[in-house]
Write a protein that holds these residues in place. Structure first.
Motif, PDB file in Angstrom:
ATOM      1  N   UNK A 235       5.986  -8.641  12.195  1.00  0.00           N
ATOM      2  CA  UNK A 235       4.613  -8.798  11.739  1.00  0.00           C
ATOM      3  C   UNK A 235       4.330  -8.059  10.457  1.00  0.00           C
ATOM      4  N   UNK A 236       4.829  -6.831  10.362  1.00  0.00           N
ATOM      5  CA  UNK A 236       4.587  -6.042   9.156  1.00  0.00           C
ATOM      6  C   UNK A 236       5.339  -6.631   7.962  1.00  0.00           C
ATOM      7  N   UNK A 237       6.512  -7.185   8.206  1.00  0.00           N
ATOM      8  CA  UNK A 237       7.287  -7.779   7.113  1.00  0.00           C
ATOM      9  C   UNK A 237       6.570  -9.012   6.571  1.00  0.00           C
ATOM     10  N   UNK A 238       6.026  -9.834   7.464  1.00  0.00           N
ATOM     11  CA  UNK A 238       5.275 -11.006   7.005  1.00  0.00           C
ATOM     12  C   UNK A 238       4.000 -10.585   6.278  1.00  0.00           C
ATOM     13  N   UNK A 239       3.367  -9.526   6.752  1.00  0.00           N
ATOM     14  CA  UNK A 239       2.181  -9.013   6.061  1.00  0.00           C
ATOM     15  C   UNK A 239       2.558  -8.511   4.667  1.00  0.00           C
TER      16      UNK A 239
ATOM     17  N   UNK B 197      10.899  -1.998  -4.341  1.00  0.00           N
ATOM     18  CA  UNK B 197      10.911  -0.595  -3.925  1.00  0.00           C
ATOM     19  C   UNK B 197       9.876  -0.316  -2.830  1.00  0.00           C
ATOM     20  N   UNK B 198       8.720  -0.936  -2.920  1.00  0.00           N
ATOM     21  CA  UNK B 198       7.713  -0.741  -1.871  1.00  0.00           C
ATOM     22  C   UNK B 198       8.188  -1.376  -0.569  1.00  0.00           C
ATOM     23  N   UNK B 199       8.804  -2.556  -0.678  1.00  0.00           N
ATOM     24  CA  UNK B 199       9.367  -3.194   0.513  1.00  0.00           C
ATOM     25  C   UNK B 199      10.394  -2.316   1.197  1.00  0.00           C
ATOM     26  N   UNK B 200      11.244  -1.656   0.410  1.00  0.00           N
ATOM     27  CA  UNK B 200      12.237  -0.734   0.986  1.00  0.00           C
ATOM     28  C   UNK B 200      11.540   0.423   1.686  1.00  0.00           C
ATOM     29  N   UNK B 201      10.494   0.962   1.068  1.00  0.00           N
ATOM     30  CA  UNK B 201       9.750   2.080   1.666  1.00  0.00           C
ATOM     31  C   UNK B 201       9.144   1.687   3.020  1.00  0.00           C
ATOM     32  N   UNK B 202       8.653   0.456   3.101  1.00  0.00           N
ATOM     33  CA  UNK B 202       7.925   0.028   4.301  1.00  0.00           C
ATOM     34  C   UNK B 202       8.855  -0.454   5.404  1.00  0.00           C
ATOM     35  N   UNK B 203       9.859  -1.284   5.052  1.00  0.00           N
ATOM     36  CA  UNK B 203      10.663  -1.924   6.101  1.00  0.00           C
ATOM     37  C   UNK B 203      12.134  -2.081   5.730  1.00  0.00           C
ATOM     38  N   UNK B 204      12.643  -1.209   4.899  1.00  0.00           N
ATOM     39  CA  UNK B 204      14.064  -1.249   4.579  1.00  0.00           C
ATOM     40  C   UNK B 204      14.454  -2.466   3.745  1.00  0.00           C
ATOM     41  N   UNK B 205      15.696  -2.892   3.899  1.00  0.00           N
ATOM     42  CA  UNK B 205      16.230  -4.000   3.101  1.00  0.00           C
ATOM     43  C   UNK B 205      15.472  -5.297   3.385  1.00  0.00           C
TER      44      UNK B 205
END
Length: 185
Positions: free
Chosen positions: A2-6, A66-74
């Motif tokens: 869910x967080x990745x789709x958000x 970089x923000x994507x990595x911070x939130x949910x890794x690769x």
């Protein structure tokens, strides 16, 4: 998931509504990831923008990665980057076809001039925000600001070195990084 789709949806919106790209997109990204969703702090966001400027590629794409990595890794990096890029690719194809058909219209040229002016305003806003965060640790100007005079001196020195002596900016960035590491460690 869910967080990745958000994350992908947020960067899809950013990619869709960012006119001007580059520095013009920084306030929009900051509003979403710092103020609205609180995914990263202001200082972390400033660090991410700084790193994004030093790495090859478009600023918005690097920042979303970089923000994507911070939130949910690769996986977060892949989805955030895809969200940022998808709308731009689609819009570019549509605009290419539109402008190819209407390239002689003076009205279209005037609309483009208006968009250039708004992009300049966004770039100036982003530059002011970054400078205030770097020099005073805040986004707003107030009488109680505490200036980091070392950061100001390094900025002015690097600006002069690049402009006056035309030294390679990468070497200047490395030197400034070393100075920052020595001073702030």
């Amino acid at each position: 998931m869910g967080q990745i789709l958000q994350l992908m949806y947020v960067f899809f919106k950013i990619g869709t509504f960012s006119i001007g790209g580059g520095y013009a997109i920084i306030p929009l990204i900051q509003e979403q990831v710092v103020e609205h969703y609180h995914w990263v702090s202001r200082q972390t966001f400033t660090d991410i923008v700084t790193i994004s400027q030093m790495t090859p590629g478009p600023l918005a794409v690097n920042t979303s990665t970089f923000i994507g990595i911070q939130i949910a890794g690769i996986r977060g990096a892949v989805f955030a980057t895809a969200g940022c890029v998808i709308s731009g690719v689609c819009i570019s194809v549509l605009l290419y076809r539109f402008f190819k058909r209407h390239r002689q219209s003076k009205y279209i040229l005037e609309v483009l001039n208006g968009l250039k002016a708004s992009s300049l305003g966004l770039i100036i806003s982003a530059a002011a925000t970054i400078l205030l965060l770097a020099f005073a640790g805040t986004e707003t100007i107030s009488r109680k600001m505490t200036w980091d005079w070392i950061a100001v001196a390094v900025f002015i020195s690097t600006f002069i070195v690049i402009r006056k002596w035309k030294i390679n900016p990468i070497l200047v960035i490395i030197a400034a990084g070393i100075i920052g590491g020595l001073v702030y460690s």
